[in-house]
Write a protein that holds these residues in place. Structure first.
Motif, mmCIF file in Angstrom:
data_model
loop_
_atom_site.group_PDB
_atom_site.id
_atom_site.type_symbol
_atom_site.label_atom_id
_atom_site.label_comp_id
_atom_site.label_asym_id
_atom_site.label_seq_id
_atom_site.Cartn_x
_atom_site.Cartn_y
_atom_site.Cartn_z
ATOM 1 N N ILE A 196 -64.826 18.977 -45.362
ATOM 2 C CA ILE A 196 -65.268 20.030 -46.318
ATOM 3 C C ILE A 196 -66.157 19.406 -47.456
ATOM 4 O O ILE A 196 -65.723 18.288 -48.056
ATOM 5 N N GLY A 197 -67.251 19.873 -47.948
ATOM 6 C CA GLY A 197 -68.007 19.343 -49.127
ATOM 7 C C GLY A 197 -68.660 18.075 -48.911
ATOM 8 O O GLY A 197 -68.876 17.324 -49.778
ATOM 9 N N HIS A 198 -69.253 18.078 -47.568
ATOM 10 C CA HIS A 198 -70.065 16.858 -47.292
ATOM 11 C C HIS A 198 -71.574 16.871 -48.068
ATOM 12 O O HIS A 198 -71.895 17.976 -48.155
ATOM 13 N N PRO A 199 -71.919 15.710 -48.629
ATOM 14 C CA PRO A 199 -73.133 15.516 -49.399
ATOM 15 C C PRO A 199 -74.454 16.447 -48.924
ATOM 16 O O PRO A 199 -75.087 16.900 -49.503
ATOM 17 N N PHE A 200 -74.417 16.243 -47.347
ATOM 18 C CA PHE A 200 -75.587 16.957 -46.802
ATOM 19 C C PHE A 200 -75.583 18.235 -46.754
ATOM 20 O O PHE A 200 -76.330 19.049 -46.351
ATOM 21 N N HIS A 201 -74.024 18.727 -46.910
ATOM 22 C CA HIS A 201 -74.115 20.416 -46.680
ATOM 23 C C HIS A 201 -72.903 20.712 -47.494
ATOM 24 O O HIS A 201 -71.792 20.948 -46.814
ATOM 25 N N PRO A 202 -72.754 20.685 -48.720
ATOM 26 C CA PRO A 202 -71.721 20.896 -49.683
ATOM 27 C C PRO A 202 -71.074 22.234 -49.742
ATOM 28 O O PRO A 202 -69.941 22.351 -50.088
ATOM 29 N N CYS A 233 -71.860 23.642 -38.924
ATOM 30 C CA CYS A 233 -71.486 24.862 -39.678
ATOM 31 C C CYS A 233 -71.968 26.073 -38.980
ATOM 32 O O CYS A 233 -73.282 26.352 -38.622
ATOM 33 N N GLY A 234 -70.987 26.809 -38.327
ATOM 34 C CA GLY A 234 -71.192 27.879 -37.455
ATOM 35 C C GLY A 234 -72.093 29.053 -38.336
ATOM 36 O O GLY A 234 -72.943 29.606 -37.900
ATOM 37 N N GLU A 235 -71.906 29.004 -39.750
ATOM 38 C CA GLU A 235 -72.742 30.002 -40.643
ATOM 39 C C GLU A 235 -74.333 29.568 -40.676
ATOM 40 O O GLU A 235 -74.993 30.685 -40.714
ATOM 41 N N CYS A 236 -74.314 28.526 -40.659
ATOM 42 C CA CYS A 236 -75.838 27.980 -41.115
ATOM 43 C C CYS A 236 -76.596 27.509 -39.912
ATOM 44 O O CYS A 236 -77.771 26.950 -39.764
ATOM 45 N N ASN A 237 -75.625 27.027 -38.873
ATOM 46 C CA ASN A 237 -76.142 26.431 -37.606
ATOM 47 C C ASN A 237 -76.522 24.954 -37.772
ATOM 48 O O ASN A 237 -77.492 24.406 -37.565
ATOM 49 N N PHE A 238 -76.044 24.375 -38.847
ATOM 50 C CA PHE A 238 -76.142 22.962 -39.467
ATOM 51 C C PHE A 238 -75.391 21.972 -38.651
ATOM 52 O O PHE A 238 -74.102 22.142 -38.511
ATOM 53 N N SER A 239 -76.081 21.239 -37.882
ATOM 54 C CA SER A 239 -75.228 20.062 -36.944
ATOM 55 C C SER A 239 -75.517 18.646 -37.595
ATOM 56 O O SER A 239 -76.531 18.355 -38.004
ATOM 57 N N LEU A 240 -74.386 17.914 -37.345
ATOM 58 C CA LEU A 240 -74.430 16.406 -37.539
ATOM 59 C C LEU A 240 -73.739 15.695 -36.560
ATOM 60 O O LEU A 240 -72.652 16.050 -35.804
ATOM 61 N N HIS A 241 -74.270 14.499 -36.058
ATOM 62 C CA HIS A 241 -73.646 13.479 -35.477
ATOM 63 C C HIS A 241 -72.427 13.241 -36.004
ATOM 64 O O HIS A 241 -72.531 12.852 -37.364
ATOM 65 N N PRO A 242 -71.284 12.871 -35.482
ATOM 66 C CA PRO A 242 -70.030 11.992 -36.100
ATOM 67 C C PRO A 242 -70.596 10.856 -36.853
ATOM 68 O O PRO A 242 -70.196 10.713 -37.934
ATOM 69 N N GLU A 243 -71.497 9.952 -36.435
ATOM 70 C CA GLU A 243 -71.847 8.845 -36.952
ATOM 71 C C GLU A 243 -72.640 9.054 -38.143
ATOM 72 O O GLU A 243 -72.586 8.029 -39.007
ATOM 73 N N CYS A 244 -73.458 10.194 -38.158
ATOM 74 C CA CYS A 244 -74.289 10.438 -39.248
ATOM 75 C C CYS A 244 -73.391 11.026 -40.618
ATOM 76 O O CYS A 244 -74.111 11.053 -41.476
ATOM 77 N N LEU A 245 -72.141 11.201 -40.346
ATOM 78 C CA LEU A 245 -71.282 11.518 -41.514
ATOM 79 C C LEU A 245 -71.276 10.304 -42.632
ATOM 80 O O LEU A 245 -71.160 10.402 -43.695
ATOM 81 N N SER A 246 -71.183 9.272 -41.875
ATOM 82 C CA SER A 246 -71.254 8.062 -42.879
ATOM 83 C C SER A 246 -72.475 7.624 -43.461
ATOM 84 O O SER A 246 -72.788 6.844 -44.115
ATOM 85 N N LEU A 247 -73.650 8.276 -43.325
ATOM 86 C CA LEU A 247 -74.974 7.993 -43.940
ATOM 87 C C LEU A 247 -74.919 8.123 -45.158
ATOM 88 O O LEU A 247 -74.066 9.101 -45.706
ATOM 89 N N THR A 248 -75.433 7.531 -46.306
ATOM 90 C CA THR A 248 -75.313 7.641 -47.647
ATOM 91 C C THR A 248 -76.811 7.969 -47.955
ATOM 92 O O THR A 248 -77.732 7.410 -47.894
ATOM 93 N N SER A 249 -76.773 8.918 -49.298
ATOM 94 C CA SER A 249 -78.074 9.171 -49.874
ATOM 95 C C SER A 249 -78.052 8.209 -51.190
ATOM 96 O O SER A 249 -77.404 8.605 -51.994
ATOM 97 N N ASN A 250 -78.785 7.195 -51.103
ATOM 98 C CA ASN A 250 -78.846 6.123 -52.117
ATOM 99 C C ASN A 250 -80.311 5.809 -52.613
ATOM 100 O O ASN A 250 -80.492 4.954 -53.226
ATOM 101 N N ILE A 251 -81.221 6.691 -52.201
ATOM 102 C CA ILE A 251 -82.567 6.365 -52.552
ATOM 103 C C ILE A 251 -83.230 7.449 -53.518
ATOM 104 O O ILE A 251 -83.346 8.548 -53.274
ATOM 105 N N ARG A 252 -83.223 6.826 -54.922
ATOM 106 C CA ARG A 252 -83.756 7.795 -55.747
ATOM 107 C C ARG A 252 -85.552 7.974 -55.730
ATOM 108 O O ARG A 252 -86.193 7.052 -55.793
ATOM 109 N N CYS A 253 -86.041 9.293 -55.808
ATOM 110 C CA CYS A 253 -87.462 9.521 -55.792
ATOM 111 C C CYS A 253 -87.866 10.292 -57.003
ATOM 112 O O CYS A 253 -87.240 11.247 -57.362
ATOM 113 N N GLU A 254 -88.650 9.760 -57.811
ATOM 114 C CA GLU A 254 -89.193 10.346 -59.063
ATOM 115 C C GLU A 254 -89.736 11.885 -58.558
ATOM 116 O O GLU A 254 -90.500 12.057 -57.823
ATOM 117 N N GLY A 255 -89.184 12.723 -59.420
ATOM 118 C CA GLY A 255 -89.470 14.156 -59.284
ATOM 119 C C GLY A 255 -88.750 14.804 -58.253
ATOM 120 O O GLY A 255 -88.914 15.992 -57.999
#
Length: 905
Positions: A196-202, A233-255
């Motif tokens: 619940i509340g994963h950063p990729f699909h909160p 996510c059955g509602e959005c058909n959004f899929s993730l590998h289990p391994e990709c749960l641990s990927l982190t969003s840590n790169i900031r892009c201006e704008g």
């Protein structure tokens, strides 16, 4: 050790075990435990009395009931009336025996049994076999409940299984339901079942799912999810590998409002939302939530205001618009607020590096003074990144990257199927596809002297799955093909050129070390296995290398003098005949090249390249000659027994044999045998039987006789014939003399049975020998004496011959008649018929006649011996008169034994 058992009135005794060997309860035979049968005392327990399974491991038996005593697994016998199993929510189960003829169904294996352990609080019940297994595997171990299996999973050590979830090998700790053969990695079993509340699909919950379907793609790494576990996510058909749960969003892009994630998928193709160009063959950054992708140099990195590129002598300046629309409601702000170049919107800009069009709405670099323009990717990537060399190949949808200086012993080239070794290769690590650098750089189209049309490099498909037209080897990898003519060359043959002149033939010949179908030599008229050939592919003209003229003299780098061709050479004062180049023992009867002055001897194989070079360049300058007929005959006619043919199968032929075996096993393995099958085989009462009836019968028979491997068809031939016999020719086939009459009879009655067979001569010999030896086995076996294993062996042999391409439907029809006579007449309806008893008496009389016939033949043989002795007595008389008198007496005595009318009618 004695034990009181629930289901037997006497106390049971534990079977003796000495040094790991189980002894026979009756006679103490130590070999009893290997097969649970004793030849000495005739004790053959076929099943455990409690669980109805085959005997294995330690066991209990009853001494008082010997030898008709039950045998019971130790684990089954030691179960009490009340057992505790954590496998079930109500852990206490009680023993129950069905008092009626109706059997109970086990809730674990769905099989029926009279004896069950039942739960008093619910309807759950399991048989003794399952109870014993569950106690063995589950008790005292850590357990978990898992979404994808109905039973609890136990933590075990396993070193030879595949994870059901990720389809990877397991070596170590696993959560398992061993009775169901359900295994998962410990790490896979510990995945959260809901996130619940994963950063990729909160905004929505992601649920762990298992899919057998294609069409899903991980929204993070953009790799397809072809089969297996993923979060959805059955509602959005959004899929993730289990391994990709641990990927982190840590790169900031201006704008951009979200952090970006670095994606290390070099095989994904997309469009950079900053510069508008393709992303392929490189890492990229991604906003998973917004579904936006950027080049590394266009996204999070600050694009440098000036760069120095090797394609231009001046610094290049960055030119941009104030903003670039990326997607509705998502704006990417770039770094330059003012454009220094006044460009008409209708003016087309072209990159002076790659010569492709530049979108003026996207950032680009330019030299204002020289009017030099460059894409961001052509300038920044070149400065900041040293890209690996990559290749776009027609056989694969991803880029192939050059990999050098590695040992690749366990990797085979996808094009030629040969090992890669230390060669440079192009590869896609993601798909595990690799090509030799030389194979990857082969021209897509080429002209070849073997065919009049251009040939195209392509992967072998079902449409062109056949032999190479030059060497007859089956093509499984890349080929050069003419699609219009169905002409195919494998890569080895595509590299050959006809270059050897042969007197009496109009075209140059090509050397082939081996031809799979071993064609007949135009000179000696023989076709031995493993011979080397000179061949004209266009005319199908073939001559053995040793039947063709060889250079009389050659030069070799290891010796300064010329070497002369000798038919054979034996040096008497040496115990062993040694080649002076390789310094290994040589065959003294084979031809050599020899310097008599220096006594320097080289065997033919060590000067082979020099011989071929001399033949290819020979324009009449070097005299040629043919080696002696005696040597030629020895080389050509060697290896012509059936045993020699068996030993001469090459790699391709052995692979073809294995493929035939695998197909037959797969055919039987695909037949569903009833779960409650206990070895009682019944065949359909509807004759003639269908092919499906026969297949089901053979699948049950395979289980009954416990056949775990394929029938060794070569061994079945060896049992019937003498493999040391030289083969003889019967029409287009080669067989041992014992099988020749059978083959002649079959060909006379059914005509040519080769059908669509396109195998080599050796494999044809194997197939026809298997067929004829099976018929020979039938000749010496009465139908009523056929064993279960024998009928399965005959069917397996016929299937092998059919897989080889022979048309033998008549043989399978005959086999159905045999099945009806041997198995279809043992059903109750048949036994109640008066015909059954009548034919039983006729069978007994037939057996007695056979016995009498054998005795008559024995007496006839004795008569022949006595007649021979009579002739010897007559011949022993010295004078002609005495011999004549003795013959008259013998004739008269012979006539006395016969009817008086003999000779009159």
């Amino acid at each position: 050790m004695n034990l009181k058992y629930l289901l037997h009135k006497h106390r049971l005794t534990l079977g003796e075990n000495i040094d790991g060997e189980l002894l026979c309860p009756g006679c103490g035979d130590p070999t009893f435990g290997k097969s649970f049968s004793c030849i000495c005392c005739g004790f053959y327990p076929d099943k455990c009395f409690a669980c109805n399974n085959e005997p294995s491991g330690s066991f209990y038996f009853c001494q008082r009931c010997w030898p008709n005593c039950p045998l019971i697994h130790k684990s089954c016998a030691e179960l009490s009336e009340e057992i505790e199993i954590t496998f079930h929510q109500h852990s206490i189960l009680y023993f129950k025996e069905s008092r009626s003829s109706n059997k109970l169904d086990c809730d674990f294996c769905n099989q029926t049994s009279r004896y069950m352990y039942c739960c008093k609080e619910c309807s759950f019940q399991i048989d003794i076999r399952c109870a014993s297994m569950l106690i063995e595997y589950h008790e005292g171990q850590e357990q978990i409940e898992h979404l994808f299996h109905q039973h609890p999973l136990t933590l075990l050590e396993e070193h030879d299984a595949k994870c059901v979830l990720c389809d990877k090998d397991i070596c170590g700790q696993t959560y398992a339901c061993a009775p169901c053969e359900f295994f998962i990695h410990k790490s896979c079993g510990e995945w959260q079942q809901e996130v619940i509340g994963h950063p990729f699909h909160p905004h929505h919950c992601l649920t762990l799912q298992f899919t057998y379907l294609e069409g899903y793609r991980c929204e993070a790494c953009r790799v397809d999810i072809d089969r297996g576990i993923h979060y959805l996510c059955g509602e959005c058909n959004f899929s993730l590998h289990p391994e990709c749960l641990s990927l982190t969003s840590n790169i900031r892009c201006e704008g951009h409002e979200h952090l970006l994630t670095l994606i290390e998928n070099m095989y994904y193709q997309s469009i950079c939302q900053a510069c508008g160009f393709k992303i392929e063959g490189s890492f990229f950054v991604r906003c998973v939530e917004c579904n936006l992708n950027f080049h590394v140099e266009c996204g999070p990195l600050q694009l440098p205001e000036t760069v120095a590129g090797k394609h231009h002598q001046h610094l290049l300046s960055l030119e941009t618009k104030t903003t670039v629309d990326i997607q509705e409601n998502h704006i990417l702000h770039l770094h330059s607020d003012v454009s220094t170049v006044d460009i008409d919107e209708n003016h087309i800009l072209r990159c002076d590096v790659c010569e492709e069009e530049i979108n003026s709405k996207h950032p680009y670099y330019c030299c204002v003074k020289c009017e030099f323009y460059s894409h961001v990717r052509c300038a920044v990537t070149e400065v900041q990144h040293k890209e690996r060399e990559k290749l776009r190949h027609f056989s694969h949808r991803h880029f192939l990257f050059l990999q050098e200086n590695d040992r690749n012993d366990d990797i085979n080239c996808y094009a030629c199927e040969k090992g890669c070794g230390a060669d440079s290769i192009y590869g896609c690590n993601f798909c595990k596809l690799y090509l030799h650098k030389s194979c990857a750089e082969l021209p897509r189209e080429k002209e070849h002297p073997f065919h009049r049309h251009p040939l195209t490099l392509q992967e072998t498909s079902a449409e062109f799955d056949g032999p190479c037209h030059a060497c007859s080897k089956y093509c499984h990898a890349f080929t050069y093909a003419c699609n219009d003519c169905n002409f195919v060359l494998d890569l080895d043959c595509a590299s050959l050129q006809p270059s050897i002149e042969f007197e009496g033939h109009e075209h140059p010949l090509t050397f082939f070390e081996k031809l799979l179908d071993t064609p007949e030599c135009k000179c000696c008229k023989f076709n031995p296995p493993d011979a080397s050939y000179l061949r004209c592919v266009e005319c199908d003209f073939n001559v053995h290398l040793f039947c063709s003229p060889l250079p009389r003299t050659i030069k070799h780098r290891s010796h300064e003098c010329s070497l002369n061709l000798m038919d054979s050479l034996v040096v008497d004062y040496y115990d062993k005949q040694i080649c002076d180049v390789c310094e290994e023992e040589r065959d003294p009867q084979e031809c050599v090249y020899y310097c008599a002055e220096c006594n320097f001897i080289v065997e033919f194989n060590c000067v082979f390249s020099e011989v071929m070079l001399s033949l290819e360049r020979n324009k009449g300058d070097v005299p040629l000659r043919i080696v002696s007929k005696e040597l030629n005959d020895r080389v050509i006619r060697d290896a012509f027994t059936y045993d020699d043919i068996m030993k001469s199968y090459n790699v391709e032929e052995n692979e073809i044999i294995k493929e035939f075996m695998w197909k037959i096993r797969a055919t039987l393995g695909g037949i569903s045998v009833p779960l409650n099958f206990q070895g009682d085989i019944r065949i359909s009462q509807n004759f003639p039987y269908s092919d499906a009836d026969v297949l089901l019968f053979m699948a049950m028979m395979k289980r009954k006789v416990k056949l775990t491997e394929s029938v060794d068809v070569n061994y079945e031939v060896v049992k019937v014939v003498d493999v040391e016999d030289e083969v003889v020719k019967v029409e287009d086939y080669m067989v041992v003399p014992k099988l020749a009459p059978i083959l002649k009879s079959l060909l006379y009655k059914y005509g040519d049975i080769s059908g669509s067979c396109s195998l080599t001569q050796r494999l044809k010999t194997l197939a026809i020998s298997v067929f004829c030896s099976t018929v020979q086995s039938m000749c010496s076996t009465r139908v009523m004496d056929i064993t279960d294993k024998l009928i399965l062996t005959w069917w397996f042999s016929f299937k092998f011959v059919a897989e080889a391409g022979f048309t033998i439907d008549f043989a399978f029809d005959h086999l159905k008649r045999i099945l009806q006579a041997r198995y279809g007449t043992d059903i109750d309806n048949s036994k109640s018929s008066p015909l059954y008893k009548l034919h039983g008496k006729m069978a007994q009389l037939s057996q007695e006649i056979d016995e009498l016939t054998g005795e008559i033949n024995k007496r006839k043989a004795e008569m022949d011996e006595l007649n021979m002795e009579s002739q010897n007595i007559i011949a022993s008389n010295r004078s002609a008169r005495s011999r004549l008198e003795a013959k008259h007496l013998s004739d008269a005595l012979e006539f006395r034994r016969k009817n008086a009318v003999t000779g009159l009618l």
